[in-house]
Structures are given as structure tokens and as C-alpha cells.
Write an enzyme that holds these catalytic residues in place. Structure first.
Site: not given
Ligand code: BGC
Length: 721
Positions: A321-322, A463, A574-575
Site C-alpha cells: 500500500w506504500d 500490524e 506499531k505505526q
Molecule cells: C509496515 C507496512 C508496510 C511495509 C512495507 C511494514 O513494516 O507495517 O505498513 O507496508 O512495511 O513498507
């Protein structure tokens, strides 16, 4: 400070992995890691190819690295003069962001080496290097240059059946194990000196050997031209590669460099954000824009960008999704033709997304969480390795991160809103939105006659909390997707027949009728004191500090999520998750709501992903927290300058460049500091400049019109042209 370059003094083999990323030279077709010409496998040299994947045995599928056609190593009177084999008096490397040229300068007792090299932005199959030696004593020079097959593979080997041809052009061809894709690398040289020439083939590759006597004070230069093609590009990749490098040799290094620099000048003219007031920030922004621009697929009409760009094989070279949420905005506003290419990849991979949905018993399009060629899912069931037991940990990213389909629909709609160009929707984009909406219809858990509809068993952007119900972010994305499906009918009101035919072809009648009730009933998140609950039951989890959770780690590499992760039972995330939602839908929330949520979630966020800080920075700008926004901006924009990012998830290496943060840096500058926003179909500015910045200036294309945004402490304005 030189705001246009990154330099490093000294030879530090222990930093080779990170430096290879930070000093990357790329052109969208391939990425050449920033290691010296003579580097062996211990320094992780790689020429990573975009969109070419292979699987070795039962290991992870990952992108293929081509043999290195810019290899050089030399000896004086039999003594090796290479890093790692002799101690240099001095060594420095420098990457110039303005033109993507990598310089190295190494001094040994006997010789000074200087080189400059690039991955051509004007001719995507070309790598070129001007390699120069100034001798400090007389001696017999033996120089090896050619195509090194000692390449770095994480889950390889991927290339087999090597075949070498030697002549004016050296040509090495090999095929991948899984799909038998031919990878061809050719190399031609143009020395400015006479030498005795011979050829050698060894287990390490195919080389040209140049021998001659040299004198003290003498400078010898050799220009190298390496060309890379695969059978995905052309049915006769070897011939193409050989022809190209010979043509470039004729043209000469200076002409190749000039064309490359012109191409970069054009990219900067169209995308450069000029930041005045702080040099570190200006340099970080240049770095971010350089990295993201350097990996844009300008050579293709349907291709996307992997999460670690073209810096190697980490994250399986997959598209996340980045792409839609973090890379897309800079391209959509500055080089919309690239934004289109990114989305075209999703349109072309719709069959893969349909297959994935069907494999779980759903209808519509469920896009791969880690998408490889053809939309194939690269994400495995076990995406992390436990540091204690060394066993794979079952993760549910591929099964449950269903917001991916909504993210794609979100970008497709934004593309139209920013460019005013309907053609992408006509050429498959509308179909993708409808199929993603259909997926949510079939994924919604309750019957539509109930009061609310849940989206159960999902993973939001955070995540560390897997398999939750009603993730606020996921539900909002699904809702937006459903609304976008309805919007299509209004958008194509002047082409009712075309739209009716589309619905008919998709056999969409029943689903269409289900959209409005689903929109009405899809579960909205619970609020507590204005704070949006990240998912059902989140507020009931242990509310402890980040330090508490960190203190529970028994190994610094330990994975915080999964079954036994330290974050799982807590509110530590996490984010950016709810905050990402607020950042992506600015019009749906008041400043007060943004402030309350920011206040709550920021201290509970690990920022364990490079995607996190930019969402917090964007929302911080909105609520006047400019000091916080500034700090988060520097963290985001500096990520590939400092190289100090997370390198491990459990036992898996996750280093590389960070295109999402690179795109995030542009987003913070343009959408945060300048406050560029679309309201009622018009762009607006809501500046929120940190005190360190006196002026921001950058170009955008708004519905085909070129504008310059200028923001000073007095306010912001759009200028024409
Ligand atoms: C993140 C995801 C991201 C992926 C690739 C993961 O660590 O939690 O949101 O899409 O890394 O960058």
C-alpha cells in the site's frame, strides 16, 4: 553544508549494507547499490531489476539481481589495489542528488583512484562509469574489468546456465530458475590508453584484462558502458545489450552523462521542493526526492515501486500500500504520468486480485498485500522468524490486511481529483473500484438487514494487533471505496450507456443495490472523549508506556507482534493507524478531533515502520504542532541520509531505502507545511510552517495546469507556471 550531496569519509566495510542503500544510483529499471567497483559479495553489490522475480526452491520469491557490468579491479606489479585487499590512505564516497552521480576517491600508496558513475535516466538499460587511476610510482598495471557474477542474493541463487561471449563487447547471459527469464549484461570499455588486451572467464565472471607499463605521475582513464536487458524487454536481450553498450561507447562517457543530467534536470524542474531556512532539512528533502524520483518506472506504462525501491531484495521486491498512499501523492501532483503508471499496474493486476478474493471464498478484488508480477501474492504465511526458537511465526498480513483494496480505490479517485483526467477510470480504473467495492460487500460479516455491519478479523496499518474487528482505518477505507463506486455513476453521467454497460459486463446489478445499505450500516468506530477507538476492544487493552513494553523485550531483534509479541496485549501500536485515517481524510474531521487523537495515539506509537512519522507530521501541521511536525519531518526525510532505520524484523533483514518515507517527506512539505488540500474540487493552501522554514516553493500540476506554490511566513499563494 552541501545540500545536494551525501558524503562519507573512510572505508567502513561494516557499514556496507547500509551504505549500499544510501548511495544507491537508480533509474527505475534497475538500482545499482552504492558499493565500490571492486566489491565482492561481502559488500552486497547488486544491480536489482524492477519487475523481474524468481523463486529458488521453496524460498521466498524475490527480485533478480543482474550480474554487475561495472566491475573493475587492478594490480600494480601483482599487488592488489582494491578496498578490502589493501589498506587505503584515504577513501571517500559521494552521491550527488542533483544528477544521481556517485563518486568515489581512494588513495593508496601507489595510486589515486577516482571514479564517477550513474544509472542513466536517459537510457534506462545503461550503467556508465568513468574510472581513473593516477599512479605514484612506475609499475606493471594489470586491470580486470568486466561482468562480475558474484552478486548478492538473499534467497538465491536465481541465475543459472551462464554463457559468456568475449570481444569488443563482453556479453554474459543467464536464465532464472523459475520462469527461465534470460538476463543479459553486456559491457564495453573505452580506455584512453593503449594496452595489451586479453580475456578471462572465471567462476566470478567474464573479464577483460588490460596490461601495460605505467609511469609515476601518469593518469589513465577507462570509461565503462554496461547494458542490461532481459527477455521480458526483448526477445533477443543479449543482442540488444551488446548493441547498446557499443553504441554508448561510440558516443562516449561525456555525451551519456550529459543526456542523463538533462533528464535529471527535467525531473527537478518538475518536482523540486525548495526549502529555505534550514540546510539539514533542505538536504534531507533533496535526498528523499532524489531517491523516490530515481526509482520511478519511467520506462514502463504499467509498473509500480517496491517497498524498498530498487535497493535490493528486501521485502521480496514487492509492491505494498506504500505505493498508493505514500509514493503516489508526489507523482500525482508533479509528474502525473508516473502516478498513472503506478495505478495502471493495479489495473493490469486485477485478475490476480480477483483470484486472491476467490481463493478465500470472496467476490471482487482482494489485492495482494505484497504484490509481485501479475499481482501474484508474495506475502507468505510465515513472514517473520522468531529470534528465540528460530521458527517461522504465522502472520496474517496477506489474509487480513484488507484495507489494501480500499487504498487502491482511494488513489484511483485521487488521481482523477488531482489530474481531472477521467481516462484512467475509463481504461480499467472504474472496474477496479467496482471490484474492490464488491469485495467489501462480500467480506462484510453481517446480513444487511441488521443495524450495523462489521468487518471482522482484519489487520489495520498497525500490524502488531492482528485479527481485530472493525479497524477504524479499514472500515473507513471500505466506506470510501463504496462511496467511490457510487460516485462513478455521477462522474460518468454524460456517458450513461458506457457506465450501464460496465455494470452489465461485471454482472453488478445486485451488488450495486447493496452499496447504499452497506454504506449506511458499516460500523463506525467507538469514540471515547473524542478519541477514535482503533478497533473493537482496543481501549480495554493494557494501557502502558512504550518504555514499559520495550523493557519487556529479551532480545533487541524480537518481533513485537504475532502470537507472543510484547505489543499485542497492550495499546502500544506499531505505526500511524487512526492518525493515518485522519491524515487521509482531512475534510472529515475537525481540528479538535485531530488534536484529541494525536494527543492520545502519539505516545502509544512505536513508529516501528518508516510509514508512521509522516502521518503524525501531517496531522501535527494541521493542529499547529509545528515543533513536533518539524522533528517528525526530519526523522522521515533523513531516513536514507542517516541509514539509521530498523534493520530487522525478528530474524529477517529489512534494510534498504525507504521510498514511503521519501514520499512522506514530500507530503509533509507540500500537504503539511504548505497545507495543500483539495476542497470542493479546488486546491487550497493552509500553511503551517515550522519556525525553521522561511520559505517553501514547489511546482505542481493541477488538472493539467502548471502552478508554483509559494509559502512564506506571510502566507501562501499559487503562481501560474
Ligand atoms: C509496515 C507496512 C508496510 C511495509 C512495507 C511494514 O513494516 O507495517 O505498513 O507496508 O512495511 O513498507
Amino acid at each position: 553544508m552541501d545540500v545536494w550531496s551525501l558524503s562519507k569519509q573512510g572505508d567502513h566495510p561494516e557499514d556496507a549494507a547500509q551504505d549500499g542503500n544510501r548511495f544507491l544510483a537508480a533509474n527505475g529499471y534497475m538500482g545499482l547499490r552504492g558499493v565500490p567497483e571492486e566489491a565482492g559479495a561481502d559488500r552486497f553489490p547488486a544491480v536489482t531489476l524492477a519487475g523481474v522475480y524468481d523463486r529458488f526452491q521453496d524460498r521466498w520469491r524475490e527480485p533478480v539481481n543482474a550480474p554487475n557490468g561495472l566491475f573493475v579491479q587492478f594490480f600494480l606489479d601483482g599487488l592488489p589495489l582494491s578496498l578490502g585487499k589493501a589498506e587505503p590512505l584515504m577513501h571517500s564516497a559521494q552521491l550527488h542528488y542533483q544528477n544521481g552521480v556517485y563518486h568515489r576517491r581512494t588513495e593508496f600508496d601507489a595510486v589515486l583512484i577516482e571514479s564517477e558513475r550513474f544509472a542513466s535516466l536517459a537510457q534506462c538499460h545503461l550503467l556508465a562509469d568513468r574510472y581513473q587511476m593516477t599512479f605514484r610510482r612506475d609499475g606493471e598495471l594489470t586491470l580486470y574489468t568486466g561482468i562480475s557474477t558474484e552478486i548478492w542474493d538473499i534467497n538465491g541463487p536465481h541465475l543459472f546456465d551462464f554463457r559468456h561471449e568475449q570481444g569488443e563487447a563482453l556479453l554474459t547471459e543467464a536464465v532464472t530458475g523459475e520462469k527461465h527469464i534470460t538476463v543479459a549484461v553486456a559491457q564495453a570499455v573505452r580506455p584512453d590508453f593503449e594496452a595489451q588486451e586479453a580475456f578471462e572467464t572465471t567462476a566470478a565472471g567474464s573479464f577483460r584484462v588490460l596490461r601495460r607499463a605505467v609511469r609515476k605521475g601518469e593518469t589513465l582513464t577507462v570509461a565503462l558502458f554496461a547494458a542490461v536487458y532481459t527477455s521480458l524487454d526483448h526477445p533477443a536481450p543479449g543482442e540488444q545489450a551488446a548493441r547498446l553498450c557499443l553504441r554508448m561507447k561510440e558516443l562516449g562517457f561525456a555525451a551519456c552523462l550529459a543526456a542523463h543530467e538533462d533528464a535529471w534536470a527535467d525531473v527537478w524542474r518538475r518536482s523540486l521542493v525548495e526549502l529555505t531556512g534550514d540546510e539539514e532539512a533542505a538536504r534531507a528533502l533533496h535526498a528523499s526526492q532524489y531517491h523516490l524520483n530515481s526509482i520511478a518506472p519511467r520506462h514502463s506504462d504499467a509498473m509500480s515501486i517496491p517497498a524498498r525501491g530498487l535497493s535490493g531484495q528486501t521485502y521480496k521486491g514487492a509492491i505494498f500500500w506504500d505505493s498508493e498512499i505514500f509514493f503516489f501523492p508526489m507523482f500525482a501532483y508533479t509528474q502525473p504520468e508516473i502516478a498513472r503508471v503506478l495505478l495502471k499496474y493495479r489495473i493490469d493486476t486485477l485478475p490476480g486480485a480477483r483470484q486472491k478474493a476467490a481463493s478465500y471464498g470472496y467476490r471482487g478484488a482482494f489485492y495482494a498485500w505484497e504484490s509481485q508480477e501479475g499481482g501474484q501474492e508474495g506475502c507468505t504465511d510465515f513472514n517473520v522468524v522468531d529470534v528465540f526458537t528460530h521458527r517461522p511465526v504465522r502472520t496474517y498480513f496477506r489474509d487480513k490486511q484488507i484495507h489494501i483494496s480500499g487504498d487502491i480505490a482511494y488513489a484511483l479517485r485521487s488521481y482523477y481529483e488531482i489530474t481531472g483526467d477521467r481516462s484512467l477510470l475509463e481504461e480499467g480504473g472504474a472496474k477496479v473500484i467496482l471490484e474492490c467495492a464488491r469485495f467489501y460487500i462480500s467480506r462484510a460479516s453481517a446480513r444487511l438487514d441488521g443495524d450495523t455491519v462489521d468487518l471482522n478479523d482484519v489487520i489495520g496499518p498497525d500490524e502488531y494487533h492482528e485479527r481485530v474487528a472493525n479497524s477504524a482505518f479499514t472500515n473507513a477505507m471500505a466506506l470510501h471505496c463504496l462511496k467511490s463506486a457510487l460516485m462513478l455513476r455521477e462522474l460518468f453521467a454524460d456517458r450513461p450507456e458506457w457506465f450501464a454497460r460496465l455494470l452489465k459486463d461485471l454482472n453488478y446489478e445486485q451488488d450495486w443495490a447493496l452499496i447504499p445499505p452497506l454504506i449506511a450500516r458499516i460500523r463506525r468506530p467507538r469514540l471515547r472523549d473524542g478519541v477514535i477507538e482503533q478497533f473493537d476492544g482496543y481501549f480495554e487493552l493494557e494501557d502502558c508506556s512504550l518504555d514499559d513494553v520495550r523493557a519487556r523485550l529479551r532480545d533487541p531483534r524480537e518481533y513485537w507482534g504475532g502470537d507472543h509479541g510484547v505489543a499485542g496485549p497492550t495499546q502500544i501500536i506499531k505505526q500511524a493507524d487512526v492518525i493515518a485515517l485522519l491524515a487521509l481524510f482531512p475534510g472529515d474531521f475537525t481540528d479538535r478531533e485531530v488534536a484529541d487523537n494525536w494527543q492520545y495515539y502519539e505516545p502509544r506509537t512505536e513508529h516501528g515502520s518508516s510509514l508512521s512519522a509522516c502521518m503524525y507530521a501531517l496531522t501535527a501541521c494541521r493542529i499547529g504542532k509545528t515543533d513536533e511536525a518539524w522533528e517528525l519531518f526530519l526523522r522521515t526525510a533523513n531516513i536514507d541520509v542517516s541509514g539509521s532505520s530498523k534493520q530487522w524484523a525478528g530474524e529477517i533483514y529489512i534494510g534498504g531505502t525507504h521510498p514511503a518515507a521519501n514520499g512522506g517527506a514530500w507530503m509533509i512539505a507540500a500537504l503539511g507545511f504548505a497545507g495543500l488540500r483539495i476542497r470542493d474540487g479546488r486546491p487550497e493552501l493552509h500553511p503551517s510552517l515550522p519556525r525553521q522554514i522561511s520559505r517553501l516553493r514547489f511546482p505542481i500540476v493541477w488538472r493539467g495546469e502548471r502552478l508554483t506554490v509559494e509559502v512564506t511566513r506571510e502566507g501562501g499563494r499559487f503562481l501560474r507556471g
